[in-house]
Design a protein around this motif. Structure first.
Motif, PDB file in Angstrom:
ATOM      1  N   SER A   1     -31.612  55.625  93.419  1.00 37.20           N
ATOM      2  CA  SER A   1     -30.838  56.703  92.808  1.00 37.20           C
ATOM      3  C   SER A   1     -29.512  56.361  92.591  1.00 37.20           C
ATOM      4  O   SER A   1     -29.296  56.508  91.602  1.00 37.20           O
TER       5      SER A   1
ATOM      6  N   GLN B   1     -29.526  54.114  89.342  1.00 43.88           N
ATOM      7  CA  GLN B   1     -29.791  54.869  88.333  1.00 43.88           C
ATOM      8  C   GLN B   1     -28.494  55.667  87.735  1.00 43.88           C
ATOM      9  O   GLN B   1     -28.070  55.826  86.816  1.00 43.88           O
ATOM     10  N   ALA B   2     -27.975  56.261  88.683  1.00 43.12           N
ATOM     11  CA  ALA B   2     -26.652  56.984  88.591  1.00 43.12           C
ATOM     12  C   ALA B   2     -25.581  56.247  88.119  1.00 43.12           C
ATOM     13  O   ALA B   2     -24.800  56.487  87.168  1.00 43.12           O
TER      14      ALA B   2
ATOM     15  N   ARG C   1     -25.885  53.148  86.661  1.00 42.26           N
ATOM     16  CA  ARG C   1     -26.157  52.904  85.225  1.00 42.26           C
ATOM     17  C   ARG C   1     -25.762  53.840  84.255  1.00 42.26           C
ATOM     18  O   ARG C   1     -25.193  53.494  83.157  1.00 42.26           O
ATOM     19  N   THR C   2     -25.814  54.921  84.658  1.00 41.31           N
ATOM     20  CA  THR C   2     -25.763  56.171  83.686  1.00 41.31           C
ATOM     21  C   THR C   2     -24.237  56.675  83.559  1.00 41.31           C
ATOM     22  O   THR C   2     -23.581  56.957  82.619  1.00 41.31           O
ATOM     23  N   HIS C   3     -23.440  56.927  84.658  1.00 36.84           N
ATOM     24  CA  HIS C   3     -22.413  57.346  84.880  1.00 36.84           C
ATOM     25  C   HIS C   3     -21.185  56.487  85.264  1.00 36.84           C
ATOM     26  O   HIS C   3     -20.160  56.965  85.140  1.00 36.84           O
TER      27      HIS C   3
ATOM     28  N   GLY D   1     -30.070  62.997  93.957  1.00 35.97           N
ATOM     29  CA  GLY D   1     -31.122  62.245  92.959  1.00 35.97           C
ATOM     30  C   GLY D   1     -32.274  61.428  94.090  1.00 35.97           C
ATOM     31  O   GLY D   1     -33.304  61.316  93.495  1.00 35.97           O
TER      32      GLY D   1
ATOM     33  N   LYS E   1     -31.261  53.639  76.971  1.00 31.37           N
ATOM     34  CA  LYS E   1     -31.647  54.212  78.199  1.00 31.37           C
ATOM     35  C   LYS E   1     -30.885  53.447  79.194  1.00 31.37           C
ATOM     36  O   LYS E   1     -31.554  52.794  80.040  1.00 31.37           O
ATOM     37  N   THR E   2     -29.661  54.068  79.254  1.00 26.85           N
ATOM     38  CA  THR E   2     -28.892  53.450  80.116  1.00 26.85           C
ATOM     39  C   THR E   2     -29.072  53.654  81.569  1.00 26.85           C
ATOM     40  O   THR E   2     -28.901  52.652  82.306  1.00 26.85           O
ATOM     41  N   GLU E   3     -29.744  54.665  81.918  1.00 27.85           N
ATOM     42  CA  GLU E   3     -30.307  54.697  83.284  1.00 27.85           C
ATOM     43  C   GLU E   3     -31.448  54.030  83.765  1.00 27.85           C
ATOM     44  O   GLU E   3     -31.495  53.589  84.911  1.00 27.85           O
ATOM     45  N   MET E   4     -32.169  53.108  82.823  1.00 32.54           N
ATOM     46  CA  MET E   4     -33.069  52.299  83.176  1.00 32.54           C
ATOM     47  C   MET E   4     -32.682  50.645  82.751  1.00 32.54           C
ATOM     48  O   MET E   4     -33.391  49.970  83.119  1.00 32.54           O
TER      49      MET E   4
END
Length: 188
Positions: free
Chosen positions: A18, A21-22, A24-26, A39, A101-104
């Motif tokens: 979690s 992923q967080a 990578r995204t934020h 998450g 796909k920044t979250e991945m």
């Protein structure tokens, strides 16, 4: 009733996934522990039974995310029938899919700027994992680590810039230019 054997490790891994992923995204600073725990489908209160602090989680999330990216890139390489297989990795890494796909995606371009302001513990883990990524890229391309560093730096820089701009044509141009130059680096 006691939890089944391995439950704590499974929960910890869910939290790390979690967090990866967080982050990578934020990014690191915009993500709170409660956000990460939510998450993971857990309450905030359980965090400290798994981690001493957020910095420890950041370090583990970086380790996890880079291992995840190496496994994905290895899979991309294994599916490629043509040589050099590094070209398939370059194409994937500098694709619109990976850009979007920044979250991945790879955590290195997502967090490098923030990591430079992180604790020594986090920077040490990030350094080790970056070295592992460069070794993977170098081995796959059949080039020395110095050239592998230049290749991976080109890939990361191209991806960062392609993600940053708000002009779709410029973003595509940055990806395609990065691909072309990265492949030329391998051939020289």
């Amino acid at each position: 009733m006691p939890y089944p054997k391995g439950h704590k490790i499974k929960v910890r891994n869910t939290i790390v996934e979690s967090a990866a992923q967080a982050f990578r995204t934020h990014g690191i600073h915009d993500v709170s522990v409660p956000f990460i725990m939510k998450g993971a489908g857990l309450t905030h209160g359980g965090f400290y039974s798994h981690f001493d602090n957020k910095e420890q989680l950041v370090a583990e999330a970086c380790r996890y995310a880079i291992s995840d990216t190496i496994a994905l890139l290895q899979k991309v390489s294994d599916q490629e029938e043509q040589n050099p297989k590094i070209n398939a990795v370059i194409d994937y890494y500098l694709s619109p899919y990976h850009r979007d796909k920044t979250e991945m995606g790879c955590i290195i371009p997502a967090l490098s700027a923030e990591i430079s302001h992180s604790s020594e513990e986090v920077r040490q883990v990030f350094t080790q994992e970056l070295e592992r990524m460069i070794a993977f890229i170098s081995d796959l391309a059949g080039i020395d680590p110095s050239k592998g560093s230049a290749l991976f730096s080109t890939m990361v820089g191209s991806l960062v810039l392609a993600r940053t701009v708000n002009d779709p044509e410029l973003s595509e141009s940055l990806l395609s230019s990065g691909k072309r130059y990265a492949k030329e680096l391998v051939m020289t």
